[in-house]
Design an enzyme around this catalytic site. Structure first.
Site, PDB file in Angstrom:
ATOM      1  N   GLU A 123       1.158  -8.767  11.925  1.00 49.24           N
ATOM      2  CA  GLU A 123       1.039  -8.382  10.643  1.00 49.24           C
ATOM      3  C   GLU A 123       2.401  -8.331   9.915  1.00 49.24           C
ATOM      4  O   GLU A 123       2.698  -8.537   8.675  1.00 49.24           O
ATOM      5  CB  GLU A 123       0.440  -7.030  10.458  1.00 49.24           C
ATOM      6  CG  GLU A 123      -0.050  -6.560   9.110  1.00 49.24           C
ATOM      7  CD  GLU A 123      -0.997  -5.669   9.070  1.00 49.24           C
ATOM      8  OE1 GLU A 123      -1.299  -4.815  10.241  1.00 49.24           O
ATOM      9  OE2 GLU A 123      -1.596  -4.888   7.824  1.00 49.24           O
TER      10      GLU A 123
ATOM     11  N   ASP B 106       0.769  -1.125   0.247  1.00 54.41           N
ATOM     12  CA  ASP B 106       0.006   0.033  -0.148  1.00 54.41           C
ATOM     13  C   ASP B 106       0.781   1.312  -0.132  1.00 54.41           C
ATOM     14  O   ASP B 106       0.812   2.111  -0.981  1.00 54.41           O
ATOM     15  CB  ASP B 106      -1.004  -0.001   1.168  1.00 54.41           C
ATOM     16  CG  ASP B 106      -1.946  -1.137   1.185  1.00 54.41           C
ATOM     17  OD1 ASP B 106      -1.702  -2.081   0.440  1.00 54.41           O
ATOM     18  OD2 ASP B 106      -2.735  -1.107   2.065  1.00 54.41           O
TER      19      ASP B 106
END
Ligand code: 2M8
Length: 817
Positions: free
Chosen positions: A777, A550
């Site tokens: 994550e 991202d």
């Protein structure tokens, strides 16, 4: 075999006859030509004709008069449906069938239906004969308990295709999307075996019949394996006896079968020396009990036995048998309710209901006695439970047919997350892996695009942006499945191929590959055709979220455009995760503004590029596409189909890949900014990850890897931005941290070019990182500490995958086996 599909021979004939009646060619009172004559006139078999006539009778258009033939009795179709349901089970003598049938009958009666019962014996011919006869007699739907060996899958597929309501009980047919109500065989078996391990057993056997392709059997075996993993025990072939044939149609055993089974069980007990055994059902437990007695072994002192319960036999054994009780009454009732709902036209998606079992502790289990434990040497060392923890993470994030990346931060289904997560499921519950893949494919757009998010309508409040930010997307997908309007790196094809390698048998493997193939092909074709600009075969990527990386500095050029969305918005992502781990507000401004531009262009990349500052050829995305195309070709070959991507097309893509992405001066592969017409030179490992394409020569890959390791100082591999870069940030999302899934993909790439040792070292390191810091994550390359959302799915799934084999690409020793 009569074809039941609406567009099929039977459907055609039925419509033709119906037209003659309703159109007046055959007025009321007309006697239809005799069946052989009519069949000949229409050019179909008598079977097909009869089936069509059966439907006309059901619709109240004709009536059969004994020995006189069929007569038209009405020119108007009535919608009155038969209130009869067909129920087929292998044998009413089968203990697991009797109480199911009873429950079904009770429930049907409550709804005003009665039951036509058929016993399919042990043969698919008898199974289909019974079903077809019932169809001719006008039943409105079926509840089916398929036979143990080679059920007539084609027959059930036909029923589905002809919209005949159908619900499976006890087991289901993999690959056939139909309702099924079953016991939660995996969890039931898991609970039993875990109990045995918890009371100290280390040599836990599994005794089963030989129909391993039957889902109830496969699932109980799966539960057994999972419990071993959770208990840190190693699966040992020697402890699994699965050669016992299923009893015959009447559930009887001949004398010679009885003694043959007895011999097998005695042999198993003496040679494998289990201290406890879990059996597929209680009849096997009963025989095992007898075999133990023959060998002078006492239950439970010398041998603990737990069974999956099939019949009341369990209660008669002494000592009372510890069992996993099946909720048979609830299964039967739910199946009947579902079927009635289907008949009444409910449009629900077909679903599989796994009903919870109950573990009933009786007297056939006890901790192993010291003497017997010692028989096979010392108990294995206390295991590390990373795999068990990983499974717990997957289970916690399991939304039923897909896995949330993490419970709160990402409550929907993400495309490339799910693809990689299916690799972990494939090791612990193969059918669950298939469901993960299927649910992703269900979200496919009409154009073939596979969206990056499939939203869960129940969790729209938990995540921003929701489907309302992609308003025009609605026109492109099934209305009940809201999605985002961009895609993701196509790693799914590679994942499907790997999941297929882990299939429990050839039939399941074939079903997975053949059923996913068309959707995968449409997706790759969409990317190759609809995302092409100016004749360049590379894929135009339209949003940083589409790349999956991202806020990587690879996309920082976007900031120069200073985009702001028209609609105001409130971020949700920093509610669960510290803002320092997340992109900045200005990044979100750009993300949302790009979505508005894309939605305004109705997701047409050519229109979008006219107004957008962001169109890139992402080196990693392109690499994934090429890998996917070659994997899909290999899948096609394994299915005996023509490979969808021709050499010429692949070569053109490969040439463009080298031309746009390779920078000879910098000795690396980079992204390409289509809007500005130049390469994006930012030192990230995207070029190294692109080795998974198979497009990068080994020498170049080796140089890139050496240069990476050389500049890596003492940092943990693989950072996502070179530490010397001014934007390097060890905790912020894609601006430095290490990601387990990326490491996995990079190791795959290294192995693809033959750098096997490097790949292994990276895999080992990755497992170590998770062992040290949990399932995060992402991780700081500086100190290895976890960042972003906790209890994340892809590290869990990929650690399972890594533990489950020795080497990437040369897979095969699952941990669990
Ligand atoms: C991250 O992306 C989403 C948007 O798609 C987000 O930040 O809200 C990325 O790391 C992406 O690669 C990943 O697929 C997703 C879910 O794990 O989170």
């Amino acid at each position: 075999m009569a074809d039941l599909a609406p567009g099929s021979t039977h459907g055609r004939i039925r419509s033709e006859l119906e037209r003659r009646i309703t159109g007046g060619a055959w007025p009321v009172g007309t006697r239809l030509p005799p069946e052989p004559v009519l069949a000949r006139q229409l050019g179909v078999s008598r079977g097909t004709l009869r089936r069509a006539l059966g439907t006309l009778r059901e619709h109240g258009l004709i009536e059969a008069a004994p020995r006189r033939g069929s007569f038209v009795i009405s020119a108007v179709r009535t919608t009155v449906q038969s209130r009869q349901i067909g129920v087929v089970v292998p044998s009413i003598a089968k203990p697991s069938a009797a109480s199911l049938v009873q429950a079904i009958e009770d429930e049907l009666h409550r709804h005003g239906y009665s039951m036509l019962f058929g016993s399919s014996g042990a043969s698919s011919a008898q199974e289909s004969g019974r079903v077809r006869r019932m169809l001719e007699n006008g039943v409105s739907g079926f509840i089916a308990y398929p036979i143990d060996y080679e059920p007539d899958v084609g027959l059930y597929a036909e029923l589905k295709a002809s919209d005949v309501p159908l619900v499976f009980i006890d087991r289901y047919l993999p690959g056939l999307r139909a309702d099924a109500v079953v016991a939660d065989n995996v969890s039931g078996a898991y609970e039993a075996v875990k109990y045995l391990a918890d009371i100290g057993h280390r040599r836990i056997g599994f005794v089963s019949t030989d129909n391993l392709a039957t889902t109830s059997v496969a699932d109980r075996l799966q539960g057994y394996r999972q419990a071993l993993v959770a208990a840190g025990l190693t699966y040992d072939d020697e402890l699994v006896l699965w050669r016992i044939p299923v009893a015959g149609a009447g559930w009887e055993l001949t004398e010679s079968q009885r003694s043959e089974n007895g011999n097998l069980l005695c042999e198993f007990l003496s040679e494998s020396s289990p201290t406890a055994v879990f059996t597929l059902h209680d009849r096997l437990a009963f025989h095992l009990h007898q075999a133990a007695a023959v060998l002078g072994r006492r239950v439970p002192d010398d041998l603990s036995i737990v069974a999956f319960s099939d019949d009341p036999l369990a209660q008669t054994l002494l000592p009372g048998l510890t069992v996993v009780e099946q909720p048979r009454d609830r299964i039967g009732r739910l199946a009947a309710q579902l079927l009635v709902r289907r008949i009444q036209g409910s449009g629900e998606e077909p679903a599989r209901y796994s009903l919870a079992t109950t573990f009933l502790l009786r007297r056939s289990t006890a901790p192993p006695s010291a003497g017997r434990r010692g028989r096979r040497g010392p108990a294995p060392p206390k295991p590390r439970d990373l795999a068990a923890e990983a499974m717990a993470v997957l289970r916690a994030n399991d939304a039923g047919s897909w896995t949330k990346p993490s419970a709160h931060q990402y409550p929907h289904q993400w495309n490339w997350d799910s693809a990689l997560v299916s690799l972990g499921w494939a090791l612990v519950d193969w059918q669950r892996a298939v469901r993960e893949i299927e649910s992703l494919l269900h979200a496919q757009w009409i154009s073939g695009m596979l969206p990056h998010i499939r939203y869960d309508p129940a969790h729209l409040k938990g995540y921003f942006p929701g489907p309302d930010r992609w308003p025009n997307a609605d026109r492109h997908h099934a209305p009940e499945i809201p999605t985002s309007g961009i895609s993701n790196p196509p790693v799914l094809v590679t994942a499907v191929r790997r999941v297929a390698e882990r299939a429990p048998d050839a039939v399941s493997r074939h079903a997975l590959l053949s059923q996913t193939f068309p959707a995968l092909e449409r997706w790759l074709n969409y990317l190759a055709r609809e995302r092409q600009l100016d004749g360049c075969p590379l894929i135009s990527v339209v949003h940083p979220w589409e790349t999956g990386w991202d806020n990587s500095p690879r996309w920082d050029h976007l900031q120069a455009a200073g985009l702001k969305p028209r609609q105001p918005f409130t971020r949700r992502d920093t509610e669960y995760v510290g803002a320092e781990h997340r992109p900045e507000d200005r990044d979100y401004d750009a993300y949302l503004a790009l979505i508005e531009l894309l939605d305004g262009a109705d997701y047409d990349v050519r229109r979008y590029r006219e107004v957008s500052p962001f169109v890139v050829y992402d080196v990693f995305f392109d690499a994934c596409w090429y890998r996917a195309a070659t994997d899909l070709n290999a899948i096609a070959e394994s299915l005996g189909a023509r490979p969808p991507f021709e050499r010429g097309e692949l070569d053109e893509f490969a040439a463009a890949f080298q031309e746009r992405h390779w920078d000879a001066e910098l000795n690396s592969y980079f992204d390409y900014d289509v809007v500005a017409g130049r390469r994006i030179v930012v030192p990230t490992p995207a070029g190294i990850a692109a080795t998974l394409s198979g497009l990068i020569p080994r020498g170049r890959a080796e140089r890139m890897w050496t240069s990476y390791t050389g500049s890596s100082l003492d940092l943990r591999p693989v950072w996502t931005l070179a530490p010397k870069h001014p934007a390097f940030d060890p905790v912020c999302y894609w601006r430095g941290p290490v990601w387990v899934h990326l490491n996995w993909l990079i190791a795959l790439g290294l192995a693809t070019v033959g750098l096997d040792d490097e790949a292994s070292a990276l895999e080992r390191h990755t497992i170590g990182l998770v062992e040290e810091s949990g399932f995060s994550e992402h991780y700081s390359p500086v100190d290895g500490l976890g960042g972003g959302a906790p209890r994340f799915s892809w590290p869990a799934a990929l650690v399972l995958e890594l533990l489950g084999r020795n080497r990437v690409g040369k897979s095969v020793q699952p941990i669990i086996s």
